[in-house]
Design a protein around this motif. Structure first.
Motif, mmCIF file in Angstrom:
data_model
loop_
_atom_site.group_PDB
_atom_site.id
_atom_site.type_symbol
_atom_site.label_atom_id
_atom_site.label_comp_id
_atom_site.label_asym_id
_atom_site.label_seq_id
_atom_site.Cartn_x
_atom_site.Cartn_y
_atom_site.Cartn_z
ATOM 1 N N SER A 71 -28.836 -34.146 48.043
ATOM 2 C CA SER A 71 -28.448 -34.062 46.628
ATOM 3 C C SER A 71 -28.106 -32.622 46.279
ATOM 4 C CB SER A 71 -29.590 -34.567 45.725
ATOM 5 O OG SER A 71 -30.749 -33.761 45.902
ATOM 6 N N ASN A 72 -27.511 -32.445 45.097
ATOM 7 C CA ASN A 72 -27.269 -31.126 44.495
ATOM 8 C C ASN A 72 -26.483 -30.185 45.402
ATOM 9 O OD1 ASN A 72 -28.842 -31.975 42.260
ATOM 10 N ND2 ASN A 72 -30.723 -31.270 43.255
ATOM 11 N N GLN A 73 -25.423 -30.716 46.041
ATOM 12 C CA GLN A 73 -24.612 -29.847 46.887
ATOM 13 C C GLN A 73 -23.759 -28.904 46.034
ATOM 14 O OE1 GLN A 73 -24.063 -33.022 46.331
ATOM 15 N NE2 GLN A 73 -21.889 -33.328 45.884
ATOM 16 N N THR A 74 -23.443 -27.733 46.568
ATOM 17 C CA THR A 74 -22.551 -26.775 45.903
ATOM 18 C C THR A 74 -21.419 -26.409 46.846
ATOM 19 O OG1 THR A 74 -23.791 -24.834 46.683
ATOM 20 C CG2 THR A 74 -24.458 -25.792 44.567
ATOM 21 N N ASN A 75 -20.230 -26.188 46.275
ATOM 22 C CA ASN A 75 -19.021 -25.784 47.015
ATOM 23 C C ASN A 75 -18.602 -26.808 48.064
ATOM 24 O OD1 ASN A 75 -18.828 -23.323 45.592
ATOM 25 N ND2 ASN A 75 -20.271 -22.358 47.005
ATOM 26 N N ALA A 76 -18.947 -28.063 47.855
ATOM 27 C CA ALA A 76 -18.552 -29.136 48.776
ATOM 28 C C ALA A 76 -18.709 -30.471 48.077
ATOM 29 C CB ALA A 76 -19.395 -29.101 50.048
ATOM 30 N N GLY A 77 -18.042 -31.473 48.628
ATOM 31 C CA GLY A 77 -18.233 -32.824 48.144
ATOM 32 C C GLY A 77 -19.364 -33.497 48.919
ATOM 33 N N MET A 78 -19.584 -34.782 48.615
ATOM 34 C CA MET A 78 -20.627 -35.552 49.296
ATOM 35 C C MET A 78 -19.989 -36.787 49.928
ATOM 36 S SD MET A 78 -23.781 -35.753 50.185
ATOM 37 C CE MET A 78 -24.705 -34.647 49.099
ATOM 38 N N LEU A 79 -20.011 -36.841 51.244
ATOM 39 C CA LEU A 79 -19.446 -37.974 51.957
ATOM 40 C C LEU A 79 -20.498 -39.042 52.238
ATOM 41 C CD1 LEU A 79 -17.013 -39.230 53.410
ATOM 42 C CD2 LEU A 79 -17.684 -37.949 55.461
ATOM 43 N N ASP A 80 -21.709 -38.631 52.656
ATOM 44 C CA ASP A 80 -22.801 -39.570 52.945
ATOM 45 C C ASP A 80 -24.104 -38.871 52.592
ATOM 46 O OD1 ASP A 80 -24.640 -41.366 53.891
ATOM 47 O OD2 ASP A 80 -23.980 -41.328 55.973
ATOM 48 N N ASP B 87 -10.801 -30.388 51.071
ATOM 49 C CA ASP B 87 -12.133 -29.946 50.626
ATOM 50 C C ASP B 87 -13.175 -30.461 51.614
ATOM 51 O OD1 ASP B 87 -11.230 -28.827 48.088
ATOM 52 O OD2 ASP B 87 -10.805 -30.920 47.570
ATOM 53 N N CYS B 88 -14.151 -29.633 51.974
ATOM 54 C CA CYS B 88 -15.189 -30.083 52.897
ATOM 55 C C CYS B 88 -16.222 -30.911 52.137
ATOM 56 C CB CYS B 88 -15.839 -28.900 53.604
ATOM 57 S SG CYS B 88 -16.985 -27.940 52.601
ATOM 58 N N ALA B 89 -16.899 -31.774 52.866
ATOM 59 C CA ALA B 89 -17.930 -32.629 52.281
ATOM 60 C C ALA B 89 -19.128 -32.660 53.211
ATOM 61 C CB ALA B 89 -17.401 -34.031 52.038
ATOM 62 N N VAL B 90 -20.282 -33.015 52.632
ATOM 63 C CA VAL B 90 -21.540 -33.046 53.369
ATOM 64 C C VAL B 90 -21.837 -34.478 53.808
ATOM 65 C CG1 VAL B 90 -24.006 -32.504 53.281
ATOM 66 C CG2 VAL B 90 -22.371 -31.135 51.955
ATOM 67 N N SER C 218 -24.161 -32.202 58.268
ATOM 68 C CA SER C 218 -22.909 -31.561 58.681
ATOM 69 C C SER C 218 -21.904 -31.514 57.546
ATOM 70 C CB SER C 218 -22.292 -32.317 59.869
ATOM 71 O OG SER C 218 -23.190 -32.408 60.943
ATOM 72 N N LEU C 219 -20.890 -30.654 57.725
ATOM 73 C CA LEU C 219 -19.732 -30.585 56.837
ATOM 74 C C LEU C 219 -18.537 -31.196 57.549
ATOM 75 C CD1 LEU C 219 -20.046 -26.896 55.537
ATOM 76 C CD2 LEU C 219 -20.969 -28.974 54.505
ATOM 77 N N THR C 220 -17.615 -31.769 56.785
ATOM 78 C CA THR C 220 -16.422 -32.352 57.383
ATOM 79 C C THR C 220 -15.503 -31.289 57.968
ATOM 80 O OG1 THR C 220 -15.371 -32.345 55.197
ATOM 81 C CG2 THR C 220 -16.451 -34.394 55.909
ATOM 82 N N GLY C 221 -15.681 -30.049 57.585
ATOM 83 C CA GLY C 221 -14.877 -28.954 58.131
ATOM 84 C C GLY C 221 -15.426 -27.626 57.659
ATOM 85 N N PRO C 222 -14.965 -26.529 58.236
ATOM 86 C CA PRO C 222 -15.447 -25.208 57.802
ATOM 87 C C PRO C 222 -15.053 -24.917 56.365
ATOM 88 C CG PRO C 222 -13.572 -24.994 59.283
ATOM 89 C CD PRO C 222 -13.947 -26.433 59.293
ATOM 90 N N ASN C 223 -15.888 -24.141 55.686
ATOM 91 C CA ASN C 223 -15.642 -23.803 54.291
ATOM 92 C C ASN C 223 -15.634 -22.290 54.126
ATOM 93 O OD1 ASN C 223 -15.140 -24.855 51.679
ATOM 94 N ND2 ASN C 223 -17.193 -24.258 51.046
#
Length: 351
Positions: free
Chosen positions: A196-205, A104-107, A129-134
């Motif tokens: 905050s309030n990300q969608t379709n991704a997790g939160m890394l930092d 899963d990608c994260a922000v 950034s995202l950890t990878g393409p989504n």
């Protein structure tokens, strides 16, 4: 070792191979059981226990562990399959490692630094950034705030907020913040970009730290006087420490005393002065100390008070680092006739 992507729906089977070497003509059994590592059952995987049986001539068996899938970024996680109790064989390697690879990608956001500048504005760029393409669009809200930098038109930077949208395939987007230049010598300043309030991704930092590096010269300090350099024994004198330019930091000016006059607050000295140091508050040009002369009736001649600048804090020494104040003696001597003998004498005597 088994390492597989966790997947987004349903479960993923992690197949561990148990090997018997060499083949034998009898039945061999060994017990197995899963154990937590950073992955925790039942949230991340289903507990599995049992016995593996090798019939005559068999050398490999499979132990399957079901791993739970999700769409939340957690980072890679591990669990174990432990072997025990093999009465007809020797266990050479008792532990298998399962690595659940987070797909899963994260922000996350970086921590940028910018030099402030002396005038106009400078652009500071946060890179989100995202950890990878989504495969799905990812959105995340952002807003500046916090830290010791001042936001606003007359502050250090212009506040900013909004929403970023990552279309499929996009992995980085900028957030540009305007930084205001000035001529104040000050400490480096910081503020944050909060996600905050990300969608379709997790939160890394979720927080980026911005540093505005100060590039202004340190001001100098010079001693001046607000009145004459010499005073009568009943007067006062103000010693002033003056900056060459207003500072954004408190400036400390220590000093030491010398001269022929003596400092004394108990009435037996020639003057009193408040304790070192002089402090020039941020935003001010000057700081002062007052020399209060102690009156007396002694004939002692003029005396001096020498104030010498010490090691400065948040400033450098200017042209005048020593001030001499002269205390003018106002007790002139008087002469009177006196006699050491009687006040009358005969014609043949002395007086």
């Amino acid at each position: 070792v088994v390492a597989l992507d966790e997947g987004d729906t349903g479960t993923t089977n992690f197949d561990f191979t148990v090997t018997l070497t060499p083949a034998t003509g009898r039945v061999v059994t060994v017990d197995y059981a899963t154990a937590n590592g950073t992955a925790i059952q039942p949230a991340d995987y289903a507990q599995a226990t049992g016995t593996v049986t090798f019939n005559k001539g068999e050398t490999t068996k499979t132990v399957t562990v079901q791993v739970a899938t999700n769409t939340t970024y957690e980072g890679d996680e591990t669990f174990f399959v432990n072997l025990s109790n093999a009465p007809k064989a020797t266990i050479v390697d008792s532990q298998g490692v399962g690595t659940i690879v987070d797909d899963d990608c994260a922000v996350f956001v970086n921590d940028p630094t910018v030099t402030e500048g002396n005038w106009g504005t400078t652009t500071l760029t946060f890179l989100v950034s995202l950890t990878g393409p989504n495969a799905l669009p990812v959105t995340v809200d952002y807003a500046t705030g916090g830290g010791n930098a001042k936001a606003g038109g007359d502050g250090d930077y212009a506040p900013k907020s909004g929403t970023l949208t990552f279309t499929p395939g996009v992995t980085s987007l900028p957030v540009n913040v305007t930084v205001n230049g000035d001529l104040l010598d000050e400490f480096d300043e910081t503020f944050f970009l909060n996600l905050s309030n990300q969608t379709n991704a997790g939160m890394l930092d979720n927080q980026g730290l911005a540093t505005i590096t100060d590039d202004d010269a340190t001001p100098t300090v010079t001693f001046t006087t607000q009145n004459q350099s010499s005073v009568a024994e009943t007067g006062t004198m103000t010693v002033t420490a003056r900056l060459s330019a207003v500072s954004g930091r408190d400036v400390t000016v220590p000093w030491t005393l010398g001269g022929t006059a003596t400092n004394g607050g108990d009435g037996d000295g020639d003057y009193t002065i408040t304790a070192s140091p002089i402090t020039i508050p941020q935003g001010s040009l000057t700081g002062t100390e007052t020399i209060t002369i102690t009156p007396d009736f002694l004939v002692e001649g003029n005396e001096t008070v020498i104030v010498t600048m010490g090691e400065l804090v948040n400033a450098t020494a200017g042209a005048i680092t020593e001030h001499t104040a002269t205390i003018k003696d106002d007790d002139p001597p008087s002469v009177n006739f006196t006699s050491l003998a009687q006040t009358s004498a005969g014609e043949s005597g002395t007086l």
